[in-house]
Design a protein around this motif. Structure first.
Motif, mmCIF file in Angstrom:
data_model
loop_
_atom_site.group_PDB
_atom_site.id
_atom_site.type_symbol
_atom_site.label_atom_id
_atom_site.label_comp_id
_atom_site.label_asym_id
_atom_site.label_seq_id
_atom_site.Cartn_x
_atom_site.Cartn_y
_atom_site.Cartn_z
ATOM 1 N N THR A 1 10.076 -25.825 23.712
ATOM 2 C CA THR A 1 10.667 -27.208 24.546
ATOM 3 C C THR A 1 10.540 -27.071 25.968
ATOM 4 O OG1 THR A 1 12.357 -27.303 22.983
ATOM 5 C CG2 THR A 1 12.387 -28.907 24.745
ATOM 6 N N TYR B 1 11.084 -35.587 27.546
ATOM 7 C CA TYR B 1 10.384 -34.688 27.031
ATOM 8 C C TYR B 1 11.521 -33.657 26.227
ATOM 9 C CZ TYR B 1 5.658 -36.136 28.373
ATOM 10 O OH TYR B 1 4.675 -36.683 28.696
ATOM 11 N N PHE B 2 12.530 -33.646 26.871
ATOM 12 C CA PHE B 2 13.416 -32.478 26.421
ATOM 13 C C PHE B 2 13.710 -32.831 24.905
ATOM 14 C CE2 PHE B 2 15.646 -30.171 29.909
ATOM 15 C CZ PHE B 2 15.526 -28.726 29.191
ATOM 16 N N GLN B 3 13.774 -34.176 24.613
ATOM 17 C CA GLN B 3 13.864 -34.785 23.294
ATOM 18 C C GLN B 3 12.883 -34.707 22.399
ATOM 19 O OE1 GLN B 3 16.225 -38.307 23.871
ATOM 20 N NE2 GLN B 3 17.136 -37.847 25.596
ATOM 21 N N LEU B 4 11.810 -33.775 22.691
ATOM 22 C CA LEU B 4 10.606 -33.811 21.655
ATOM 23 C C LEU B 4 11.120 -33.743 20.169
ATOM 24 C CD1 LEU B 4 7.531 -33.289 21.493
ATOM 25 C CD2 LEU B 4 8.291 -30.627 21.638
ATOM 26 N N LEU C 1 21.479 -28.766 24.509
ATOM 27 C CA LEU C 1 20.526 -29.768 24.774
ATOM 28 C C LEU C 1 21.174 -30.681 26.087
ATOM 29 C CD1 LEU C 1 17.776 -31.302 24.251
ATOM 30 C CD2 LEU C 1 19.222 -33.009 23.078
ATOM 31 N N SER D 1 10.866 -27.421 18.166
ATOM 32 C CA SER D 1 11.619 -27.752 19.420
ATOM 33 C C SER D 1 13.110 -27.799 19.263
ATOM 34 C CB SER D 1 11.103 -29.363 19.766
ATOM 35 O OG SER D 1 11.553 -30.426 18.788
#
Lengths: 272, 292
Positions: free
Chosen positions: B72, B225-228, B271, B246
């Motif tokens: 990630t 993008y963290f939530q890919l 997250l 991820s």
């Protein structure tokens, strides 16, 4: 020198435009090829013979009409409900004075950093207990209200002069009447922007419908397409037809409203 | 203005919806992350027990979590700046005084943004096909041959990054264009009278004045993008050899495939912590920038 720079710039811009649109154009082209034709080297750009067989198959064997309906129904429902709920709240935050208003609003804004994935496990358990898993309501519920929507409408409603509202009140209009016949029409530009955002967001959403919809007949287009694409890995042309059917509705909507949509993002970006 | 009843009427639905279906689940997820909630507890909540920090300890000791974390981060730290860089370059080109048909280019570049991610991932899976894909066909002219983009653990993540840049750059580009339009034209006129060249103007006017926009875009991009999730779900299922797994995909697999919901909730909070830390860091950078 200047002329050369301009030519170079146009070549670069054109090249990027081709790279940007090529995958989408290829999708349409491949969806019209007879089965197996796309898997060749060199890859054909245009179909040797145009066939609509994959589209027919999607609708006759693969239940596509149902997915299309599910996606459309959910996107329209979420948009209508959230627009109504958010506009009332946004208006109240902008134009009513009550105790705890500002801290409450700040709390809502602060909550925007919480990623929605955090809520998904308990939400699933809650909806499971309530019997809403594998139902439209299960997908609609988390979309009923959004802080982002409330925020956008509040910012817009702040610019409505108080005197207008006072005048309506003196004329004897009640609170709901003022909201419905004065505020909503005045907020139309932001409501349209928000409606487009919400519709497209719900249409394109994947993770939550993937979790909630357990039965094939309840799948939205993205969930059904992901499923199909993992089953029919080899069937390139069919998958492309499925992709066209998933993307086309939002793309047509975008083409119709693109000026509005893009300027909405520009305005949102400036406000921070 | 207006009465209490009206406030309750107007705010009620939104606050109930957000309270019951957002704030309560956030708190419940926090509680859940301290339990061993699993498939048995799904049948009856009585089977769930409080286990303290066990999930978090287990998570930190889990090589799969660190793999997902590194992946990630790779997506974020390479894909993020790349997307923003392409967005800025595109915005500068379109806003150049030499260019006409700005609206056409803007709309063309923006088109991938509105498309459905799942469908786009399906398309790109075939573009990346090792034998019949368009990408390898194009590369064959440069003498580069036969890369198995999604089947090779070294290429799968770069392939996903490339697709994400294609899909997303139009969004930030539009925000950059708005930022550029807000820079007063007189600044450039004054600079060119003073003899400043194009590059110098870019460095002394455009870049500093775009700084707030850039920070805003960075935070937005980072959170996204963290939530890919969808890209690896559709294109690689997290593989090969977990090279595209991820954090959210791991959370989904743990929570909704294996029903380890306590563990999965702990992942969700990790997250959240990363996103908080990232936003905080970037707003600090902005404050320092503004102070100097």
């Amino acid at each position: 020198m200047k002329g050369l720079g301009t030519v170079f710039l146009y070549i670069l811009l054109g090249l990027v435009a081709v790279l940007t649109l090529a995958p989408l154009l290829w999708m349409v082209s491949a969806s019209l090829m007879p089965t197996g034709d796309a898997s060749a080297f060199p890859p054909p750009f245009l179909p040797a013979r145009i066939t609509f067989a994959h589209y027919t198959r999607l609708f006759t064997n693969l239940n596509l009409a149902r997915y299309l309906f599910n996606s459309a129904f959910l996107a329209v429902s979420v948009t209508a409900i959230s627009l109504f709920v958010n506009s009332m709240a946004g208006y109240a935050f902008a134009k009513y004075r009550f105790r705890g208003r500002d801290p409450l609003f700040k709390l809502l804004i602060a909550s925007m950093v919480i990623p929605s994935q955090v809520t998904m496990l308990p939400l699933f358990l809650m909806l499971n207990k309530m019997g809403f898993i594998n139902s439209y309501i299960g997908v609609i519920i988390p979309g009923m209200a959004s802080v982002f929507g409330i925020f956008l409408i509040r910012q817009f409603a702040l610019s409505i002069p108080d005197s207008l509202i006072e005048a309506a009140r003196i004329d004897g209009a009640g609170d709901f009447r003022i909201y419905r016949s004065l505020i909503l029409p005045l907020c139309k530009p932001i409501l349209v922007t928000l409606a487009i955002f919400t519709f497209m967001g719900t249409w394109n959403d994947f993770l939550w419908p993937l979790i909630v919809m357990t039965d094939d007949s309840m799948y939205t287009l993205p969930v059904a397409l992901a499923n199909l694409s993992l089953e029919h890995v080899q069937d390139t042309e069919l998958m492309m037809a499925g992709s066209v059917m998933t993307i086309a509705p939002v793309l047509i909507l975008f083409a119709a409203v693109q000026r509005h949509y893009i300027s909405g993002i520009m305005a949102g970006g400036l406000k921070e | 203005m207006g009465g209490k009843r009206a406030v309750i009427l107007f705010l009620g639905p939104a606050l109930v919806a957000i309270g019951v279906f957002f704030f309560v689940p956030v708190l419940a997820a926090f509680a859940l992350s301290f339990t061993d909630f699993d498939i048995y507890a799904l049948g009856s909540f009585d089977y769930a027990r409080f286990v303290g920090f066990k999930n978090y300890a287990q998570l930190l000791a889990d090589p799969l979590f660190w793999k997902a974390f590194r992946n990630t981060l790779e997506f974020l730290l390479i894909g993020g700046p790349l997307s923003i860089g392409v967005s800025l370059a595109a915005a500068l080109m379109i806003q150049s005084k030499l260019v006409r048909w700005k609206g056409f280019f803007r709309t063309a570049y923006f088109t991938p943004v509105v498309t459905t991610l799942v469908a786009v991932a399906v398309i790109w899976r075939f573009i990346y096909h090792p034998r019949f894909g368009l990408l390898n066909y194009l590369l064959s002219f440069a003498g580069i041959g036969g890369i198995d983009w999604l089947g090779d653990q070294h290429w799968a993540m770069p392939a996903i990054i490339l697709m994400a840049v294609w899909k997303n750059f139009g969004y930030n580009m539009v925000i950059f264009i708005a930022g550029l339009q807000n820079i007063p034209a007189e600044l450039y006129e004054a600079a060119s009278i003073d003899g400043a060249g194009h590059l110098q103007q870019l460095r002394t006017i455009t870049v500093p004045l775009l700084a707030p926009t850039t920070v805003y875009i960075s935070i937005l991009t980072m959170i996204g993008y963290f939530q890919l999730f969808s890209e690896p779900y559709v294109m690689t299922q997290g593989g090969p050899l977990n090279s595209t797994l991820s954090i959210v995909l791991l959370m989904y697999q743990q929570g909704f495939r294996w029903w380890n919901m306590g563990y999965s909730a702990a992942l969700a909070f990790v997250l959240f912590a990363f996103i908080m830390a990232g936003s905080f860091l970037q707003s600090r950078v902005q404050k320092r920038w503004e102070a100097s």
